[in-house]
Design a protein around this motif. Structure first.
Motif, PDB file in Angstrom:
ATOM      1  N   VAL A  58      74.017   6.759 -56.650  1.00 18.81           N
ATOM      2  CA  VAL A  58      74.179   8.015 -55.913  1.00 18.81           C
ATOM      3  C   VAL A  58      73.027   8.250 -54.925  1.00 18.81           C
ATOM      4  N   PHE A  59      71.845   7.717 -55.235  1.00 20.88           N
ATOM      5  CA  PHE A  59      70.692   7.914 -54.345  1.00 20.88           C
ATOM      6  C   PHE A  59      70.850   7.146 -53.035  1.00 20.88           C
ATOM      7  N   LEU A  60      71.690   6.125 -53.023  1.00 21.73           N
ATOM      8  CA  LEU A  60      71.965   5.391 -51.782  1.00 21.73           C
ATOM      9  C   LEU A  60      73.119   6.032 -51.026  1.00 21.73           C
ATOM     10  N   ARG A  61      73.694   7.084 -51.596  1.00 22.61           N
ATOM     11  CA  ARG A  61      74.896   7.682 -51.013  1.00 22.61           C
ATOM     12  C   ARG A  61      74.658   9.141 -50.631  1.00 22.61           C
ATOM     13  N   ALA A  62      73.391   9.480 -50.358  1.00 24.27           N
ATOM     14  CA  ALA A  62      73.064  10.859 -50.008  1.00 24.27           C
ATOM     15  C   ALA A  62      73.697  11.286 -48.685  1.00 24.27           C
ATOM     16  N   ASP A 120      81.178  13.237 -49.959  1.00 26.87           N
ATOM     17  CA  ASP A 120      81.562  13.599 -51.332  1.00 26.87           C
ATOM     18  C   ASP A 120      80.343  13.992 -52.168  1.00 26.87           C
ATOM     19  N   VAL A 121      79.251  13.288 -51.958  1.00 24.33           N
ATOM     20  CA  VAL A 121      78.029  13.601 -52.726  1.00 24.33           C
ATOM     21  C   VAL A 121      77.485  14.959 -52.288  1.00 24.33           C
ATOM     22  N   ALA A 122      77.434  15.181 -50.979  1.00 24.05           N
ATOM     23  CA  ALA A 122      76.987  16.488 -50.475  1.00 24.05           C
ATOM     24  C   ALA A 122      77.870  17.601 -51.042  1.00 24.05           C
ATOM     25  N   ALA A 123      79.177  17.360 -51.067  1.00 27.09           N
ATOM     26  CA  ALA A 123      80.109  18.378 -51.580  1.00 27.09           C
ATOM     27  C   ALA A 123      79.865  18.636 -53.069  1.00 27.09           C
ATOM     28  N   ALA A 124      79.603  17.571 -53.831  1.00 24.39           N
ATOM     29  CA  ALA A 124      79.355  17.729 -55.277  1.00 24.39           C
ATOM     30  C   ALA A 124      78.132  18.603 -55.534  1.00 24.39           C
ATOM     31  N   LEU A 125      77.185  18.595 -54.575  1.00 21.09           N
ATOM     32  CA  LEU A 125      75.962  19.399 -54.719  1.00 21.09           C
ATOM     33  C   LEU A 125      76.081  20.742 -53.984  1.00 21.09           C
ATOM     34  N   HIS A 126      77.270  21.032 -53.465  1.00 18.31           N
ATOM     35  CA  HIS A 126      77.478  22.233 -52.643  1.00 18.31           C
ATOM     36  C   HIS A 126      76.504  22.264 -51.475  1.00 18.31           C
ATOM     37  N   MET A 127      76.331  21.085 -50.831  1.00 15.41           N
ATOM     38  CA  MET A 127      75.387  20.987 -49.711  1.00 15.41           C
ATOM     39  C   MET A 127      76.067  20.440 -48.462  1.00 15.41           C
ATOM     40  N   LYS A 128      77.326  20.735 -48.302  1.00 11.82           N
ATOM     41  CA  LYS A 128      78.069  20.296 -47.120  1.00 11.82           C
ATOM     42  C   LYS A 128      77.333  20.703 -45.847  1.00 11.82           C
ATOM     43  N   GLY A 129      77.196  19.773 -44.904  1.00 15.35           N
ATOM     44  CA  GLY A 129      76.563  20.086 -43.626  1.00 15.35           C
ATOM     45  C   GLY A 129      75.053  19.945 -43.626  1.00 15.35           C
ATOM     46  N   PHE A 139      69.353  14.006 -50.456  1.00 18.25           N
ATOM     47  CA  PHE A 139      68.555  13.077 -51.259  1.00 18.25           C
ATOM     48  C   PHE A 139      67.477  13.835 -52.040  1.00 18.25           C
ATOM     49  N   GLY A 140      66.781  14.752 -51.366  1.00 17.91           N
ATOM     50  CA  GLY A 140      65.726  15.532 -52.026  1.00 17.91           C
ATOM     51  C   GLY A 140      66.251  16.327 -53.210  1.00 17.91           C
ATOM     52  N   GLU A 141      67.433  16.919 -53.032  1.00 17.08           N
ATOM     53  CA  GLU A 141      68.035  17.681 -54.128  1.00 17.08           C
ATOM     54  C   GLU A 141      68.373  16.761 -55.319  1.00 17.08           C
ATOM     55  N   LEU A 142      68.922  15.592 -55.000  1.00 16.41           N
ATOM     56  CA  LEU A 142      69.237  14.619 -56.062  1.00 16.41           C
ATOM     57  C   LEU A 142      67.973  14.251 -56.836  1.00 16.41           C
ATOM     58  N   ARG A 143      66.918  13.970 -56.086  1.00 12.97           N
ATOM     59  CA  ARG A 143      65.665  13.527 -56.714  1.00 12.97           C
ATOM     60  C   ARG A 143      65.082  14.648 -57.591  1.00 12.97           C
ATOM     61  N   GLU A 144      65.163  15.895 -57.097  1.00 17.09           N
ATOM     62  CA  GLU A 144      64.627  17.023 -57.892  1.00 17.09           C
ATOM     63  C   GLU A 144      65.426  17.204 -59.172  1.00 17.09           C
ATOM     64  N   ILE A 153      76.489  13.805 -61.555  1.00 21.51           N
ATOM     65  CA  ILE A 153      76.791  14.140 -60.155  1.00 21.51           C
ATOM     66  C   ILE A 153      78.166  13.608 -59.763  1.00 21.51           C
ATOM     67  N   GLU A 154      78.454  12.385 -60.182  1.00 18.89           N
ATOM     68  CA  GLU A 154      79.701  11.722 -59.778  1.00 18.89           C
ATOM     69  C   GLU A 154      80.473  11.216 -61.001  1.00 18.89           C
ATOM     70  N   PRO A 155      81.022  12.127 -61.792  1.00 18.34           N
ATOM     71  CA  PRO A 155      81.706  11.688 -63.022  1.00 18.34           C
ATOM     72  C   PRO A 155      82.951  10.837 -62.760  1.00 18.34           C
ATOM     73  N   ASN A 156      83.489  10.911 -61.535  1.00 17.30           N
ATOM     74  CA  ASN A 156      84.734  10.186 -61.256  1.00 17.30           C
ATOM     75  C   ASN A 156      84.557   8.996 -60.314  1.00 17.30           C
TER      76      ASN A 156
END
Ligand code: ZN
Ligand code: FE
Length: 255
Positions: free
Chosen positions: A221-225, A229-238, A245-250, A184-187
């Motif tokens: 990353v689970f504490l940074r939902a 930047d995390v939302a953007a990495a998952l294409h979940m802006k907004g 968090f749910g998407e990360l967990r899935e 999710i966060e390679p950088n």
């Protein structure tokens, strides 16, 4: 006098924990995955078990209670949720309660999500958090009984503890968690630093625990939902943090 904390492996990947109060000689086991390693650790230190603080009802956290209770006649403290079968409970605790281990005091935080009954124990004076299967290093527990918003709220509660709080979690899952988090966060520099540290510790056959809440806030990353930047990495802006968090967990479930 500062508490002494010992950690040791139990079952396949659980941690056993003892916290000892030198002033009163009281000793608590946080959960009881199995009796034998707990007894061995007590004998090694010359400590007598006075309390077991149970975090949740899963078998890998309560399996050793009966044998330990029979051997030491210790007090068993467990979450208030009686729907979950925990053997031989003496005292039930809920959010905001204080549990004394000799002169040491632990604050009870309800942290549901992994299970509905899950609690975490914070020894504020020791800056020590026992979070079992709610918060892992660079990860979090699977959401078995609760909902994603519920688990996210629990993680936020733990994240709010002081940065210098040491996290003692229920399992040695850190290497697998790091591997997933890097997808999710390679950088993320804090994550990359943690990855190198974890690789070194595992190569030396050492535990990756404890870590600090401050470090987890940057690397987990689970504490940074709720981080853009995390939302953007998952294409979940907004989207809401609980959704992210749910998407990360899935994704972690499928990894
Ligand atoms: Zn569990
Ligand atoms: Fe567990």
């Amino acid at each position: 006098m500062a508490a002494e904390i010992r950690l040791f492996p139990c079952l396949s990947d659980n941690f056993g924990y003892l916290i000892h109060d030198p002033a009163s000689k009281a000793t608590a086991s946080i959960d009881a995955p199995e009796a034998a390693p707990v007894i061995k650790a007590l004998q090694r230190e010359g400590w007598h078990l006075t309390d077991i603080l149970v975090t949740h009802h899963h078998a890998d956290h309560v399996g050793g209670i009966a044998e330990l209770k029979q051997k030491y006649d210790c007090r068993v403290v467990a979450p208030h949720d009686k729907a979950a079968a925990i053997p031989l409970v003496d005292e039930r605790v809920k959010e905001g309660d204080t549990v004394m281990v000799g002169t040491l005091s632990a604050r009870v935080l309800e942290t549901p999500g992994h299970t509905l009954d899950h609690v975490s124990y914070v020894f504020d004076s020791e800056r020590a958090l026992f979070a079992a299967d709610t918060l892992f290093s660079v990860g979090c527990g699977r959401v078995f009984e609760g909902t994603y918003p519920m688990m996210w709220d629990s993680l936020k509660k733990l994240r709010a503890l002081p940065d210098d709080t040491r996290l003692y979690c229920g399992h040695e899952y850190t290497a697998a968690n790091v591997k997933f988090a890097l997808t999710i966060e390679p950088n993320n520099p804090a994550l990359k630093a943690r990855a190198a540290e974890v690789a070194r510790l595992r190569a030396e056959n050492k535990p990756t625990i404890p870590t600090l809440i401050g470090d987890e806030k940057r690397s987990n990353v689970f504490l940074r939902a709720d981080d853009a930047d995390v939302a953007a990495a998952l294409h979940m802006k907004g989207m809401t943090a609980a959704d992210v968090f749910g998407e990360l967990r899935e994704r972690k479930n499928k990894s």
